[in-house]
Design a protein around this motif. Structure first.
Motif, mmCIF file in Angstrom:
data_model
loop_
_atom_site.group_PDB
_atom_site.id
_atom_site.type_symbol
_atom_site.label_atom_id
_atom_site.label_comp_id
_atom_site.label_asym_id
_atom_site.label_seq_id
_atom_site.Cartn_x
_atom_site.Cartn_y
_atom_site.Cartn_z
ATOM 1 N N UNK A 158 -0.421 7.437 -5.808
ATOM 2 C CA UNK A 158 0.283 6.234 -5.889
ATOM 3 C C UNK A 158 -0.505 5.593 -4.635
ATOM 4 N N UNK A 159 -1.014 4.228 -4.736
ATOM 5 C CA UNK A 159 -2.314 3.817 -3.989
ATOM 6 C C UNK A 159 -1.791 4.291 -2.113
ATOM 7 N N UNK A 160 -2.521 4.748 -0.797
ATOM 8 C CA UNK A 160 -1.987 4.534 0.194
ATOM 9 C C UNK A 160 -0.699 5.043 0.536
ATOM 10 N N UNK A 161 0.041 6.030 0.115
ATOM 11 C CA UNK A 161 0.581 6.718 0.467
ATOM 12 C C UNK A 161 0.702 7.935 -0.345
ATOM 13 N N UNK A 162 1.469 9.149 0.172
ATOM 14 C CA UNK A 162 1.901 10.176 -0.389
ATOM 15 C C UNK A 162 2.782 10.793 -1.566
ATOM 16 N N UNK A 163 2.679 10.022 -2.648
ATOM 17 C CA UNK A 163 3.849 10.276 -3.585
ATOM 18 C C UNK A 163 3.171 9.815 -5.255
ATOM 19 N N UNK A 164 4.006 10.119 -5.914
ATOM 20 C CA UNK A 164 3.071 10.031 -7.011
ATOM 21 C C UNK A 164 4.027 9.269 -8.187
ATOM 22 N N UNK A 165 3.580 9.124 -9.273
ATOM 23 C CA UNK A 165 4.464 8.916 -10.674
ATOM 24 C C UNK A 165 3.988 10.042 -11.682
ATOM 25 N N UNK A 166 4.831 9.660 -12.630
ATOM 26 C CA UNK A 166 4.944 9.805 -14.409
ATOM 27 C C UNK A 166 4.605 9.348 -15.094
ATOM 28 N N UNK A 167 3.415 9.246 -15.908
ATOM 29 C CA UNK A 167 3.237 8.398 -16.569
ATOM 30 C C UNK A 167 3.000 8.681 -18.337
ATOM 31 N N UNK A 168 3.214 7.739 -19.148
ATOM 32 C CA UNK A 168 2.775 8.041 -20.139
ATOM 33 C C UNK A 168 2.218 6.401 -21.244
ATOM 34 N N UNK A 169 0.809 7.323 -21.957
ATOM 35 C CA UNK A 169 0.047 6.567 -22.096
ATOM 36 C C UNK A 169 0.002 6.201 -23.553
ATOM 37 N N UNK A 170 0.790 5.469 -24.253
ATOM 38 C CA UNK A 170 0.666 4.727 -25.900
ATOM 39 C C UNK A 170 -1.057 5.784 -26.430
ATOM 40 N N UNK A 171 -1.166 6.321 -26.941
ATOM 41 C CA UNK A 171 -2.478 6.768 -27.887
ATOM 42 C C UNK A 171 -3.263 5.887 -28.435
ATOM 43 N N UNK A 172 -2.664 4.391 -29.096
ATOM 44 C CA UNK A 172 -3.279 3.437 -29.803
ATOM 45 C C UNK A 172 -5.119 3.313 -28.992
ATOM 46 N N UNK A 173 -4.082 2.349 -27.402
ATOM 47 C CA UNK A 173 -4.911 1.667 -26.505
ATOM 48 C C UNK A 173 -5.014 2.214 -24.910
#
Length: 706
Positions: free
Chosen positions: A426-441
């Motif tokens: 995550x911008x300007x932090x020490x934190x993170x996100x787990x993210x999932x992305x659509x394989x189509x687009x």
């Protein structure tokens, strides 16, 4: 020609074609608006974010501007402060010396003009107080008006002692001087004299006087062995030999060398004389490799740096399911519509530091720094400064690219439904996100905040895939549905333990160590994570520090590390059902900080000197050792059955070995000199995909390698 990821213009110059790529950047043929041709060098994105490289590039521009002679390329324009710094020099038409010698060695008038031209170029360079420090065949262009010396990428002022950082040596091993390797801050004009003599030997014979099978052996030869000069004419050998003295003070000055070269008659540059090569020029015996290992150098073309890749030691790259640095899927042949291809991956353009997701203290493999992963039909790349991208496995065509405005996504896997999974800072932090992305687009489907957790891996539960990671407090383990992003708590660790997630045999586990700084901290406690909330089941308490490497015959397999080191000393087999523990000592000295893999019950250790050792994980006994290449990745192989091993180097060279005895099946030709992390390798049927350097991705037919 340009690659699809190359920009159309830089600094107002229209790019026409790639001339080459090296450790620091890419060089293009370009034109100004008025039509003037230039050679335009653009620094790689990952180095543009490195303050040390920016300083080095500013110095390169300043040094090149100070040098102006008939045998160098003049600086036309530059912008060291651009997002991706660049420099334009006058365009010099002609092949490089490396390309010319590939057609055959030089002799006679051609070799004489080269020798005197290079000496005059060095004289001009040294007169303005600059030391080139990387004179080599690829940095010499043979124009119609004589040889031109280019690329001042690691040059410096003769009075400057501050640019070479501790633990980093700069240069190209076959043409480096001993002081560059032993005491790089002491490199001065005599360093260029040493390189000039090496280049002349190369031009006359096709190999450098210190050439060896691996860069590490070449380094040893440069520092300790006498040069092999048997392919030099006797008269020229008498001139070159003093230039290759181990001590800089014993080498002639450029002016003195130039006088000697001019005094030689044309026949003095002819074919070899009768004097044989010195015996001291032979390649080093295996016993001498101890010095090479102790030097702790990583040789990758123009940059020789420390042994730790971007996200920690090579053990971090071991996949918890035994996939060894790649996602390997089986297909019977090549992808439909296949054709050979190589592409440059697009930059993320985010400006984030690549080491944001630094590994935890313990080398658990739950988070891996893959740049590329393979599904059944496509390749997904992202992280390490590369934009999240989907490419067609058959053609390399880019199907989509995640917007550059988003942060760099570090890939962790691809779900069975195709969802692309990544950990994102995550911008300007020490934190993170787990993210999932659509394989189509490539659009983001969901995200889950995971605080400062830095580890995640994919496991199966019934018909669904889940991502195992930790939550904000570092003690709570959560499973995130790979398709929907729904998360649920699956267990909490004891507060007295420091834990990390690991997936082995597609099942989730927690690996923990006591928080104490005493000897107890080296214990590893293994917990199985059940499907119900809060189900933590202790299955083993191993009184050693271990790393997971996979499964074999139903048992979890760990490699024990020697206390306070990364040296493997034993293998542990853990029964996940009953917790039975069996320790098998490794018979023989195993390499420190080496890539390793578990494939079909065999552990493979890739040593720094280019040797690959096969060891039985059941008995700990060595099976075979074969010399391969320098600095190779851990091997991959077709899953589910004995099959050929495939390895890759940082520079894009590929190798295939027989698993039974380690004998070479084939080896590709190395065409580039790059630096970067260990390559990602992935198999889709007979198609072997290789991500090397930082941003190069290629596909090879394993039955017809080139």
């Amino acid at each position: 020609m340009l690659n699809t990821a190359d920009p159309e213009s830089v600094g107002g110059y229209r790019l026409e074609a790639r001339l080459g790529a090296g450790g620091m950047g890419v060089v293009y043929a370009a034109r100004s608006e008025s039509g003037r041709r230039v050679a335009l060098k653009v620094v790689h994105q990952q180095y543009a974010e490195d303050p040390e490289f920016r300083v080095r590039f500013r110095h390169e521009v300043a040094a090149a501007r100070r040098v102006s002679g008939a045998f160098t390329a003049a600086v036309v324009d530059a912008d060291p402060d651009a997002d991706r710094p660049w420099m334009a020099t006058s365009y010099v038409a002609g092949p490089t010396l490396e390309q010319r010698v590939a057609q055959g060695p030089m002799s006679g008038r051609e070799l004489r003009e080269l020798a005197i031209g290079l000496a005059e170029a060095l004289r001009d360079i040294h007169r303005v107080g600059v030391v080139h420090r990387d004179l080599k065949p690829s940095n010499v262009i043979l124009s119609d008006e004589g040889p031109r010396v280019i690329d001042f990428g690691i040059s410096r002022g003769a009075d400057c002692r501050t640019l070479t950082a501790t633990g980093r040596v700069l240069g190209t091993p076959p043409f480096m001087s001993p002081e560059q390797l032993v005491s790089p801050r002491e490199a001065g004009p005599a360093t260029d004299v040493f390189a000039l003599a090496s280049v002349l030997v190369y031009a006359a014979s096709g190999v450098s006087p210190f050439e060896a099978d691996t860069p590490y052996m070449t380094i040893y030869n440069v520092v300790h062995e006498q040069p092999r000069l048997g392919d030099l004419h006797t008269a020229l050998r008498k001139v070159a030999e003093p230039c290759l003295a181990k001590e800089a003070k014993h080498r002639p000055s450029v002016d003195r060398l130039l006088d000697r070269l001019r005094a030689l008659p044309a026949e003095g540059y002819g074919r070899p004389g009768p004097t044989p090569a010195p015996d001291g020029g032979s390649r080093p015996a295996r016993g001498r490799l101890a010095w090479i290992a102790a030097s702790a150098l990583l040789v990758t073309g123009a940059v020789v740096a420390g042994l730790v890749p971007a996200f920690g030691p090579p053990q971090q790259r071991i996949d918890a399911a035994g996939r060894n640095g790649a996602r390997v899927l089986l297909n019977s042949s090549l992808p439909a519509g296949w054709k050979p291809w190589r592409v440059t991956l697009p930059s993320s353009g985010t400006g984030f530091e690549r080491d944001f997701l630094e590994p935890p203290r313990r080398p658990y493999p739950g988070y891996e720094d893959h740049t590329c992963l393979a599904s059944a039909e496509d390749i997904y790349c992202g992280g390490n400064g590369i934009a999240l991208t989907r490419l067609d496995a058959a053609t390399g065509r880019r199907l989509w690219q995640h917007p550059k405005s988003d942060t760099t996504a570090a890939l962790i896997g691809v779900g069975r439904d195709g969802t692309v999974l990544a950990v994102v800072p995550k911008p300007r932090t020490n934190d993170s996100r787990l993210e999932g992305y659509d394989p189509r687009d490539g659009e983001r489907s969901w995200f889950v905040d995971i605080g400062n957790a830095r580890q995640a891996d994919v496991f199966r539960d019934g018909s669904s895939d889940f991502v195992l990671t930790q939550s904000w407090d570092g003690e709570t383990f959560v499973a995130v549905n790979a398709r929907t992003g729904e998360d649920r708590v699956v267990g909490r660790a004891d507060k007295r333990l420091t834990c990390g997630p690991a997936v082995m045999g597609h099942r989730p586990y927690a690996l923990c160590n006591p928080r104490s700084d005493s000897a107890e901290s080296h214990r590893t406690v293994v917990y199985a994570i059940g499907p119900a909330a809060g189900r933590f089941r202790k299955i083993a308490d191993i009184p050693h520090e271990v790393i997971p490497v996979g499964t074999h015959k139903g048992a979890l397999v760990f490699v024990e590390l020697k206390d306070n080191s990364n040296i493997p000393v034993a293998v542990h087999h853990v029964d996940p059902g009953h917790g039975a523990l069996r320790r098998v000592p490794l018979n023989g000295l195993m390499p420190d900080h080496a890539p390793l893999a578990l494939i079909e019950g065999t552990l493979y250790f890739a040593r720094l000197n280019g040797e690959l050792s096969a060891v039985s994980c059941l008995t700990g006994e060595p099976m075979w050792t074969q010399r391969t290449l320098a600095d190779v990745s851990a091997p991959v192989a077709p899953p589910g059955k004995p099959g050929p091993l495939y390895l890759g180097s940082r520079g894009g060279l590929l190798l295939s070995l027989n698993p039974g005895d380690g004998r070479r099946r084939w080896r590709t030709r190395q065409s580039v000199e790059v630096t970067g992390p260990y390559p990602d390798l992935a198999l889709i049927g007979n198609a072997l995909y290789t991500r090397y350097g930082y941003d190069q991705l290629s596909m090879t037919d394993v039955n017809h390698p080139v």
